[in-house]
Design a protein around this motif. Structure first.
Motif, PDB file in Angstrom:
ATOM      1  N   LYS A   1       0.867  -1.114   0.038  1.00 49.55           N
ATOM      2  CA  LYS A   1       0.059   0.083   0.083  1.00 49.55           C
ATOM      3  C   LYS A   1       0.892   1.094  -0.282  1.00 49.55           C
ATOM      4  O   LYS A   1       0.607   2.325  -0.135  1.00 49.55           O
ATOM      5  CB  LYS A   1      -0.920  -0.077   1.199  1.00 49.55           C
ATOM      6  CG  LYS A   1      -1.982  -0.959   1.088  1.00 49.55           C
ATOM      7  CD  LYS A   1      -2.817  -1.020   2.323  1.00 49.55           C
ATOM      8  CE  LYS A   1      -3.779  -2.472   2.451  1.00 49.55           C
ATOM      9  NZ  LYS A   1      -4.728  -2.526   3.396  1.00 49.55           N
ATOM     10  N   ASN A   2       2.292   1.075   0.359  1.00 47.10           N
ATOM     11  CA  ASN A   2       3.023   2.436   0.411  1.00 47.10           C
ATOM     12  C   ASN A   2       3.738   2.381  -1.187  1.00 47.10           C
ATOM     13  O   ASN A   2       4.556   3.231  -1.393  1.00 47.10           O
ATOM     14  CB  ASN A   2       4.332   2.202   1.410  1.00 47.10           C
ATOM     15  CG  ASN A   2       4.883   0.912   1.155  1.00 47.10           C
ATOM     16  OD1 ASN A   2       5.010   0.136   0.115  1.00 47.10           O
ATOM     17  ND2 ASN A   2       5.833   0.476   2.102  1.00 47.10           N
TER      18      ASN A   2
ATOM     19  N   CYS B   1       1.905   2.184   6.998  1.00 45.37           N
ATOM     20  CA  CYS B   1       2.421   3.036   6.022  1.00 45.37           C
ATOM     21  C   CYS B   1       1.487   4.229   5.823  1.00 45.37           C
ATOM     22  O   CYS B   1       2.108   5.538   5.780  1.00 45.37           O
ATOM     23  CB  CYS B   1       2.634   2.565   4.569  1.00 45.37           C
ATOM     24  SG  CYS B   1       1.495   1.675   3.972  1.00 45.37           S
TER      25      CYS B   1
ATOM     26  N   CYS C   1      -0.496  -7.356   2.532  1.00 47.44           N
ATOM     27  CA  CYS C   1      -0.912  -6.179   3.261  1.00 47.44           C
ATOM     28  C   CYS C   1      -2.262  -6.343   3.988  1.00 47.44           C
ATOM     29  O   CYS C   1      -2.173  -5.830   5.179  1.00 47.44           O
ATOM     30  CB  CYS C   1      -1.163  -5.068   2.188  1.00 47.44           C
ATOM     31  SG  CYS C   1       0.356  -4.290   1.527  1.00 47.44           S
TER      32      CYS C   1
ATOM     33  N   CYS D   1       6.772  -0.748   8.267  1.00 50.31           N
ATOM     34  CA  CYS D   1       6.004  -2.140   7.501  1.00 50.31           C
ATOM     35  C   CYS D   1       6.610  -3.091   8.443  1.00 50.31           C
ATOM     36  O   CYS D   1       7.767  -3.222   8.655  1.00 50.31           O
ATOM     37  CB  CYS D   1       6.661  -2.121   6.233  1.00 50.31           C
ATOM     38  SG  CYS D   1       5.892  -3.594   5.363  1.00 50.31           S
TER      39      CYS D   1
ATOM     40  N   ILE E   1       7.490  -5.465  -1.929  1.00 49.49           N
ATOM     41  CA  ILE E   1       7.871  -6.155  -0.655  1.00 49.49           C
ATOM     42  C   ILE E   1       8.015  -7.720  -0.897  1.00 49.49           C
ATOM     43  O   ILE E   1       7.272  -8.172  -1.612  1.00 49.49           O
ATOM     44  CB  ILE E   1       6.872  -6.010   0.406  1.00 49.49           C
ATOM     45  CG1 ILE E   1       6.582  -4.474   0.460  1.00 49.49           C
ATOM     46  CG2 ILE E   1       7.262  -6.571   1.664  1.00 49.49           C
ATOM     47  CD1 ILE E   1       5.099  -4.363   1.212  1.00 49.49           C
TER      48      ILE E   1
ATOM     49  N   CYS F   1      -3.754  -4.241   7.023  1.00 54.15           N
ATOM     50  CA  CYS F   1      -2.621  -3.299   7.493  1.00 54.15           C
ATOM     51  C   CYS F   1      -2.744  -1.874   6.667  1.00 54.15           C
ATOM     52  O   CYS F   1      -3.147  -2.081   5.661  1.00 54.15           O
ATOM     53  CB  CYS F   1      -1.437  -4.060   7.588  1.00 54.15           C
ATOM     54  SG  CYS F   1      -0.041  -2.818   8.202  1.00 54.15           S
TER      55      CYS F   1
END
Ligand code: B12
Ligand code: SF4
Ligand code: SF4
Length: 307
Positions: free
Chosen positions: A155-156, A195, A189, A247, A160, A192
């Protein structure tokens, strides 16, 4: 030679140069991502990075820059170290990717050149052509990395890996050989949104979406003009690591062994006052061959004065 064998051998070669993950995808136009990139540009989320606009056609299709390309080999190189930033408000922060002795473009390009030579040697007798990039070409590096299973795009907006986290550089080799292609991995994600909650300037204006106009990383590195009053740099003077530091997948587990990416001893822990005293000549000598040099002295001073 068998496609499976060639693919495995190429991955082994890449691994031997220190890349922790290698993913391969077909060299073809990116459809969904092209539309998303277009919206991003139409909404002026790229701020003053006009080069993003100018290279749009090339970015969405690797074949447009290399018509014979068949495969994209995406490579991930870890740059995380056991060091952490000081919490002292007197000590400004340089992001992890840039605080080292060497510029990653140079370090990685050298490796990619050697890898291509090794592939040529391995495929001796077959004429092959390659092109390689690290952050410097019209390639949507994150999209190809996602396509080839290197990681998911968080989401950032950063790619990852479930085990290694996101403190890694992406690069890619385009090759005119058909290889076996990897599959994307699951987005982890879930619920969460740390971020988004932690970004101090609201640059992550929605899940998986970043507005460069509000991003500290953009303002400290790319913005050549004045930094607007409403942007608080939160003590960052080159880049910003906040949306990665928070994160959960970046809980320190694996570190680079390459000393090029360890924080520069002569700078690490220096106060704002000490850094402000550097002359242009001292700045050039200190940061020669590092990513910080990109800011140039004037912008370095501007960032230090801004807070
Ligand atoms: C322009 C750029 C920037 C800009 C814009 C950042 C951005 N998010 O686009 C600025 C200057 C702000 C920047 C900052 C940073 N960057 Co930068 N940057 C780039 C560059 C040159 C292009 C990225 C790009 O294409 N952006 C365009 C937009 C449209 O892409 P996007 O955000 O990925 O958008 C996608 C999503 O929005 C998605 N989307 C939209 N809706 C939805 C919905 C869902 C559900 C999903 C899943 C997705 C989705 O679709 C879009 C297209 O796929 C790449 C190198 C390259 N050639 O690719 C490096 C790159 C992305 N940067 C990198 C790094 C390290 C950074 C910083 C961490 C540096 C720092 N410490 O300050 C920060 C991170 C800030 C952040 N949170 O992204 C690395 C990332 C490595 C990785 N593990 O992913 C790259 C790949 C460079 C490299 N070779 O290693 N960067
Ligand atoms: S790099 Fe910093 S300012 Fe930019 S989105 Fe991440 S937390 Fe926000
Ligand atoms: S902080 Fe949470 S939401 Fe943001 S990228 Fe990491 S896992 Fe995804």
């Amino acid at each position: 030679m068998d496609k499976n064998l060639i693919t495995h051998r190429i991955k082994d070669i890449c691994k031997s140069f220190g890349f922790f993950k290698i993913g391969i995808s077909k060299a073809e136009p990116l459809e969904k991502e092209s539309a998303q990139l277009k919206t991003w540009l139409d909404e002026n989320r790229h701020a003053d990075m006009d080069w993003m606009l100018q290279s749009y056609e090339k970015r969405i299709d690797p074949v447009s820059v290399f018509p014979e390309a068949k495969s994209v080999i995406s490579l991930a190189l870890l740059y995380d170290t056991p060091y952490t930033h000081s919490d002292s408000p007197d000590i400004p922060k340089i992001s992890r990717y840039a605080w080292g002795e060497k510029d990653y473009h140079k370090v990685i390009k050298k490796k990619l050149k050697e890898i291509c030579k090794s592939i040529e040697l391995f495929l001796a007798g077959t004429e092959i052509e390659t092109k390689y990039y690290v952050d410097d070409g019209p390639v949507m590096e994150k999209s190809f990395a996602v396509k080839s299973g290197i990681g998911w795009q968080g989401k950032n907006t950063i790619v990852i890996d479930p085990e290694y986290g996101s403190f890694f550089f992406l690069s890619e080799i385009l090759i005119d050989v058909e290889l076996e292609y990897d599959k994307p991995i699951e987005d982890l994600c879930s619920t969460c949104s740390l971020c988004i909650q932690s970004c101090p300037t609201g640059a992550l204006y929605d899940e998986y979406r970043l507005d460069a106009n509000l991003c500290i990383s953009y303002h400290t590195i790319e913005n050549k003009k004045e930094i607007p009053d409403y942007i608080d740099l939160n003590n960052w003077i080159f880049g910003c690591d906040i949306c990665q530091d928070v994160c959960p997948y970046n809980k320190k587990k694996f570190f680079t062994v390459d000393s090029s990416f360890f924080p520069k001893k002569s700078i690490f822990g220096k106060t704002r006052e000490e850094l402000l005293q550097m002359t242009e000549e001292e700045f050039n000598n200190e940061f020669n061959g590092t990513p910080v040099k990109r800011a140039k002295y004037e912008r370095w001073k501007r960032n230090l004065k801004k807070k």
